[in-house]
Motif scaffolding. Structure first.
Motif, PDB file in Angstrom:
ATOM      1  N   ALA A 191       0.830  -1.207   0.000  1.00  0.00           N
ATOM      2  CA  ALA A 191       0.000   0.000   0.000  1.00  0.00           C
ATOM      3  C   ALA A 191       0.862   1.253   0.000  1.00  0.00           C
ATOM      4  CB  ALA A 191      -0.924  -0.009   1.219  1.00  0.00           C
ATOM      5  N   GLN A 192       1.927   1.224   0.765  1.00  0.00           N
ATOM      6  CA  GLN A 192       2.821   2.384   0.835  1.00  0.00           C
ATOM      7  C   GLN A 192       3.495   2.621  -0.523  1.00  0.00           C
ATOM      8  OE1 GLN A 192       5.748   2.077   3.942  1.00  0.00           O
ATOM      9  NE2 GLN A 192       6.268   4.240   3.829  1.00  0.00           N
ATOM     10  N   VAL A 193       3.874   1.557  -1.207  1.00  0.00           N
ATOM     11  CA  VAL A 193       4.481   1.696  -2.538  1.00  0.00           C
ATOM     12  C   VAL A 193       3.494   2.348  -3.495  1.00  0.00           C
ATOM     13  CG1 VAL A 193       5.316   0.430  -4.564  1.00  0.00           C
ATOM     14  CG2 VAL A 193       6.085  -0.238  -2.283  1.00  0.00           C
ATOM     15  N   TRP A 194       2.243   1.862  -3.504  1.00  0.00           N
ATOM     16  CA  TRP A 194       1.251   2.435  -4.428  1.00  0.00           C
ATOM     17  C   TRP A 194       0.926   3.879  -4.094  1.00  0.00           C
ATOM     18  CZ3 TRP A 194       0.928   0.632  -8.920  1.00  0.00           C
ATOM     19  CH2 TRP A 194       1.036  -0.727  -9.176  1.00  0.00           C
ATOM     20  N   LEU A 195       0.874   4.212  -2.816  1.00  0.00           N
ATOM     21  CA  LEU A 195       0.594   5.598  -2.438  1.00  0.00           C
ATOM     22  C   LEU A 195       1.741   6.517  -2.846  1.00  0.00           C
ATOM     23  CD1 LEU A 195      -1.098   5.019   1.042  1.00  0.00           C
ATOM     24  CD2 LEU A 195      -2.193   5.678  -1.116  1.00  0.00           C
ATOM     25  N   CYS A 196       2.978   6.051  -2.656  1.00  0.00           N
ATOM     26  CA  CYS A 196       4.140   6.837  -3.102  1.00  0.00           C
ATOM     27  C   CYS A 196       4.132   7.006  -4.617  1.00  0.00           C
ATOM     28  CB  CYS A 196       5.435   6.162  -2.672  1.00  0.00           C
ATOM     29  SG  CYS A 196       5.836   6.299  -0.927  1.00  0.00           S
ATOM     30  N   ALA A 197       3.812   5.937  -5.326  1.00  0.00           N
ATOM     31  CA  ALA A 197       3.788   5.990  -6.793  1.00  0.00           C
ATOM     32  C   ALA A 197       2.717   6.953  -7.286  1.00  0.00           C
ATOM     33  CB  ALA A 197       3.549   4.597  -7.366  1.00  0.00           C
ATOM     34  N   ALA A 198       1.537   6.894  -6.688  1.00  0.00           N
ATOM     35  CA  ALA A 198       0.452   7.792  -7.102  1.00  0.00           C
ATOM     36  C   ALA A 198       0.827   9.243  -6.860  1.00  0.00           C
ATOM     37  CB  ALA A 198      -0.831   7.439  -6.356  1.00  0.00           C
ATOM     38  N   GLU A 199       1.487   9.496  -5.751  1.00  0.00           N
ATOM     39  CA  GLU A 199       1.883  10.867  -5.419  1.00  0.00           C
ATOM     40  C   GLU A 199       3.026  11.349  -6.312  1.00  0.00           C
ATOM     41  OE1 GLU A 199       4.172  12.901  -1.735  1.00  0.00           O
ATOM     42  OE2 GLU A 199       2.415  11.705  -1.212  1.00  0.00           O
ATOM     43  N   HIS A 200       3.987  10.484  -6.551  1.00  0.00           N
ATOM     44  CA  HIS A 200       5.176  10.876  -7.308  1.00  0.00           C
ATOM     45  C   HIS A 200       4.912  10.975  -8.818  1.00  0.00           C
ATOM     46  CE1 HIS A 200       9.438  11.408  -8.080  1.00  0.00           C
ATOM     47  NE2 HIS A 200       9.370  10.443  -8.989  1.00  0.00           N
ATOM     48  N   TYR A 201       4.197  10.000  -9.370  1.00  0.00           N
ATOM     49  CA  TYR A 201       4.019   9.945 -10.814  1.00  0.00           C
ATOM     50  C   TYR A 201       2.767  10.639 -11.332  1.00  0.00           C
ATOM     51  CZ  TYR A 201       7.830   6.643 -10.687  1.00  0.00           C
ATOM     52  OH  TYR A 201       9.045   6.061 -10.488  1.00  0.00           O
TER      53      TYR A 201
ATOM     54  N   LEU B 172       1.452   7.590 -14.088  1.00  0.00           N
ATOM     55  CA  LEU B 172       1.379   6.279 -13.439  1.00  0.00           C
ATOM     56  C   LEU B 172       0.772   5.226 -14.364  1.00  0.00           C
ATOM     57  CD1 LEU B 172       1.901   4.558 -10.938  1.00  0.00           C
ATOM     58  CD2 LEU B 172      -0.329   5.290 -10.053  1.00  0.00           C
ATOM     59  N   MET B 173      -0.209   5.601 -15.156  1.00  0.00           N
ATOM     60  CA  MET B 173      -0.846   4.639 -16.055  1.00  0.00           C
ATOM     61  C   MET B 173       0.166   4.091 -17.070  1.00  0.00           C
ATOM     62  SD  MET B 173      -4.369   4.833 -18.232  1.00  0.00           S
ATOM     63  CE  MET B 173      -5.222   5.367 -16.780  1.00  0.00           C
ATOM     64  N   ALA B 174       1.009   4.930 -17.604  1.00  0.00           N
ATOM     65  CA  ALA B 174       2.023   4.485 -18.563  1.00  0.00           C
ATOM     66  C   ALA B 174       3.056   3.581 -17.891  1.00  0.00           C
ATOM     67  CB  ALA B 174       2.714   5.689 -19.196  1.00  0.00           C
ATOM     68  N   ILE B 175       3.413   3.898 -16.671  1.00  0.00           N
ATOM     69  CA  ILE B 175       4.401   3.101 -15.931  1.00  0.00           C
ATOM     70  C   ILE B 175       3.850   1.709 -15.635  1.00  0.00           C
ATOM     71  CG2 ILE B 175       5.589   2.923 -13.706  1.00  0.00           C
ATOM     72  CD1 ILE B 175       5.821   6.069 -13.925  1.00  0.00           C
ATOM     73  N   VAL B 176       2.606   1.651 -15.183  1.00  0.00           N
ATOM     74  CA  VAL B 176       1.980   0.356 -14.901  1.00  0.00           C
ATOM     75  C   VAL B 176       1.764  -0.411 -16.206  1.00  0.00           C
ATOM     76  CG1 VAL B 176      -0.074  -0.786 -13.967  1.00  0.00           C
ATOM     77  CG2 VAL B 176       0.932   1.149 -12.754  1.00  0.00           C
TER      78      VAL B 176
ATOM     79  N   ASP C 159      -6.649  -0.495   0.106  1.00  0.00           N
ATOM     80  CA  ASP C 159      -5.234  -0.778   0.340  1.00  0.00           C
ATOM     81  C   ASP C 159      -4.300   0.029  -0.547  1.00  0.00           C
ATOM     82  OD1 ASP C 159      -5.827  -2.619   2.328  1.00  0.00           O
ATOM     83  OD2 ASP C 159      -5.738  -4.344   0.970  1.00  0.00           O
ATOM     84  N   VAL C 160      -4.693   0.274  -1.790  1.00  0.00           N
ATOM     85  CA  VAL C 160      -3.788   0.946  -2.729  1.00  0.00           C
ATOM     86  C   VAL C 160      -4.137   2.409  -2.972  1.00  0.00           C
ATOM     87  CG1 VAL C 160      -3.173  -1.194  -3.887  1.00  0.00           C
ATOM     88  CG2 VAL C 160      -5.047   0.175  -4.777  1.00  0.00           C
ATOM     89  N   GLY C 161      -5.291   2.830  -2.542  1.00  0.00           N
ATOM     90  CA  GLY C 161      -5.715   4.210  -2.770  1.00  0.00           C
ATOM     91  C   GLY C 161      -6.510   4.331  -4.060  1.00  0.00           C
ATOM     92  N   ALA C 162      -7.311   5.361  -4.138  1.00  0.00           N
ATOM     93  CA  ALA C 162      -8.231   5.538  -5.267  1.00  0.00           C
ATOM     94  C   ALA C 162      -7.510   5.751  -6.590  1.00  0.00           C
ATOM     95  CB  ALA C 162      -9.165   6.710  -4.989  1.00  0.00           C
ATOM     96  N   VAL C 163      -6.419   6.513  -6.587  1.00  0.00           N
ATOM     97  CA  VAL C 163      -5.704   6.808  -7.828  1.00  0.00           C
ATOM     98  C   VAL C 163      -5.070   5.542  -8.396  1.00  0.00           C
ATOM     99  CG1 VAL C 163      -3.776   8.092  -8.827  1.00  0.00           C
ATOM    100  CG2 VAL C 163      -5.281   9.210  -7.181  1.00  0.00           C
TER     101      VAL C 163
ATOM    102  N   VAL D  53      -6.023   3.284 -11.888  1.00  0.00           N
ATOM    103  CA  VAL D  53      -5.014   2.949 -12.899  1.00  0.00           C
ATOM    104  C   VAL D  53      -4.958   1.437 -13.097  1.00  0.00           C
ATOM    105  CG1 VAL D  53      -2.520   2.901 -13.342  1.00  0.00           C
ATOM    106  CG2 VAL D  53      -3.620   5.014 -12.577  1.00  0.00           C
ATOM    107  N   LEU D  54      -4.903   0.692 -11.999  1.00  0.00           N
ATOM    108  CA  LEU D  54      -4.833  -0.768 -12.084  1.00  0.00           C
ATOM    109  C   LEU D  54      -6.073  -1.344 -12.757  1.00  0.00           C
ATOM    110  CD1 LEU D  54      -3.339  -1.517  -8.572  1.00  0.00           C
ATOM    111  CD2 LEU D  54      -2.202  -1.860 -10.773  1.00  0.00           C
ATOM    112  N   GLU D  55      -7.218  -0.764 -12.460  1.00  0.00           N
ATOM    113  CA  GLU D  55      -8.475  -1.237 -13.041  1.00  0.00           C
ATOM    114  C   GLU D  55      -8.473  -1.074 -14.562  1.00  0.00           C
ATOM    115  OE1 GLU D  55     -12.831  -1.210 -11.082  1.00  0.00           O
ATOM    116  OE2 GLU D  55     -11.953   0.759 -11.428  1.00  0.00           O
TER     117      GLU D  55
END
Length: 113
Positions: A7-17, A21-25, A48-52, A56-58
């Motif tokens: 969860a922390q990784v996804w929250l950091c990724a959403a904030e940073h990218y 983020l969609m292109a990275i995933v 767990d991963v946050g709305a953003v 993207v994952l969806e």
């Protein structure tokens, strides 16, 4: 990797990218190669991963062809889930955009611990 760390990784990724983020995933999904054998189905939960990250994952994750009665989770195979989180974490560490404890988790994964 524990759910809290993921969860922390996804929250950091959403904030940073943010918007990229969609292109990275998408790149991470494209680079995935499944290993032969049985692979457990897991669920990625929105809380767990946050709305953003969840949105993207969806959009990016391939469909597991399973009926979903609840939109609060995404069914995904364990190998793909592990690959995604590893690729996103690796990129965040390379760009020095994560706390030290997440960097240490990447190193422990690389060492096989």
């Amino acid at each position: 990797m524990k759910v809290e760390q993921e969860a922390q990784v996804w929250l950091c990724a959403a904030e940073h990218y943010r918007d990229s983020l969609m292109a990275i995933v998408g790149d991470a999904v494209a680079s995935f190669r499944r290993k032969p054998g049985l692979d457990s189905l897991t669920r990625i939960y929105k809380q767990d991963v946050g709305a953003v990250a969840f949105a993207v994952l969806e959009r990016v994750l391939p469909s597991a062809d399973l009926p979903r009665t609840d939109s609060s989770y995404i069914p995904v195979r364990e190998q793909l889930r592990s690959h995604l989180i590893y690729q996103v974490l690796k990129r965040l560490v390379e760009e020095e955009a994560v706390p030290v404890e997440l960097r240490d988790i990447l190193f422990s994964i690389d060492l096989g611990l």
